[in-house]
Structures are given as structure tokens and as C-alpha cells.
Design a protein around this motif. Structure first.
Motif, PDB file in Angstrom:
ATOM      1  N   THR A   1     -45.118-100.156  58.412  1.00 22.39           N
ATOM      2  CA  THR A   1     -45.129-100.286  59.860  1.00 22.39           C
ATOM      3  C   THR A   1     -46.184-101.301  60.254  1.00 22.39           C
ATOM      4  N   SER A   2     -45.831-102.196  61.160  1.00 22.34           N
ATOM      5  CA  SER A   2     -46.782-103.196  61.629  1.00 22.34           C
ATOM      6  C   SER A   2     -47.781-102.536  62.569  1.00 22.34           C
ATOM      7  N   GLY A   3     -48.813-103.260  62.939  1.00 16.70           N
ATOM      8  CA  GLY A   3     -49.821-102.742  63.859  1.00 16.70           C
ATOM      9  C   GLY A   3     -49.246-102.387  65.213  1.00 16.70           C
ATOM     10  N   GLY A   4     -48.160-103.042  65.603  1.00 14.86           N
ATOM     11  CA  GLY A   4     -47.517-102.771  66.888  1.00 14.86           C
ATOM     12  C   GLY A   4     -46.474-101.675  66.834  1.00 14.86           C
ATOM     13  N   GLY A   5     -46.289-101.066  65.640  1.00 18.36           N
ATOM     14  CA  GLY A   5     -45.346 -99.973  65.505  1.00 18.36           C
ATOM     15  C   GLY A   5     -43.947-100.385  65.088  1.00 18.36           C
TER      16      GLY A   5
END
Length: 98
Positions: free
Chosen positions: A18-22
Motif C-alpha cells: 500500500t502506498s502512503g496515500g492508501g
């Protein structure tokens, strides 16, 4: 295991992330050179800085695969590792946020 060789298991490592932005990034997504994590299941007699059960970071392109007992493992040299993960010191949170 002989000399400075390590046997690494990549089972139980998440393929998706999962990226930092979700945003969910699938394991099949094409990314530039990305390192991978694995667990050490066997070490050679000349390995100095890695122990059984350590979680290590390595380049998945510089590897040799070995199949034993219907499981696939990776065979690496100790010098091919980039990092060894360690547990955070102390289990009590400080309550301080910097």
C-alpha cells in the motif's frame, strides 16, 4: 550450508503493498529496481553478521532458487545482502512525538 551462503525464505512476505496515500499496488506492478525482504532459514559456517530467523533485504535479481520439500528458497551470499532488520529497542513507547 557452506561458507558464506544463506538460505532465505520469502514465504509470508506480502506481494501487494500500500502506498502512503492508501493506494493498493499489486505484486505484478512494474516498478524500477526494487529490493525484497526474506527470512533466513539456514546459514553457512563463515557467516558473521546474520543469524537464523533474521529478516534481510536483498536484490531479487541476484539470486539462485532452490526447491526443497515442495518449498522454494533462495540461495545468497552474505555479501549480497543490503540490510538486516532489527526489532525496535524497548517495548515501552515513550509518548513523545518529534
Amino acid at each position: 550450508m557452506l561458507h558464506d551462503r544463506l538460505l532465505i525464505s520469502t514465504e509470508n512476505e506480502p506481494g501487494e503493498r500500500t502506498s502512503g496515500g492508501g493506494i493498493l499496488i499489486p505484486a505484478t506492478a512494474s516498478v524500477g529496481k526494487r529490493l525484497a525482504w526474506g527470512n533466513v532459514v539456514a546459514v553457512g559456517s563463515h557467516v558473521r553478521q546474520v543469524a537464523l530467523g533474521d529478516r534481510v533485504l536483498f536484490d531479487p535479481e541476484d539470486r539462485a532458487e532452490v526447491e526443497m520439500g515442495s518449498r522454494t528458497y533462495l540461495l545468497l551470499r552474505e555479501r549480497d545482502l543490503h540490510a538486516v532488520a532489527s526489532e525496535p529497542e524497548g517495548s515501552d513507547p515513550t509518548g513523545l512525538y518529534l
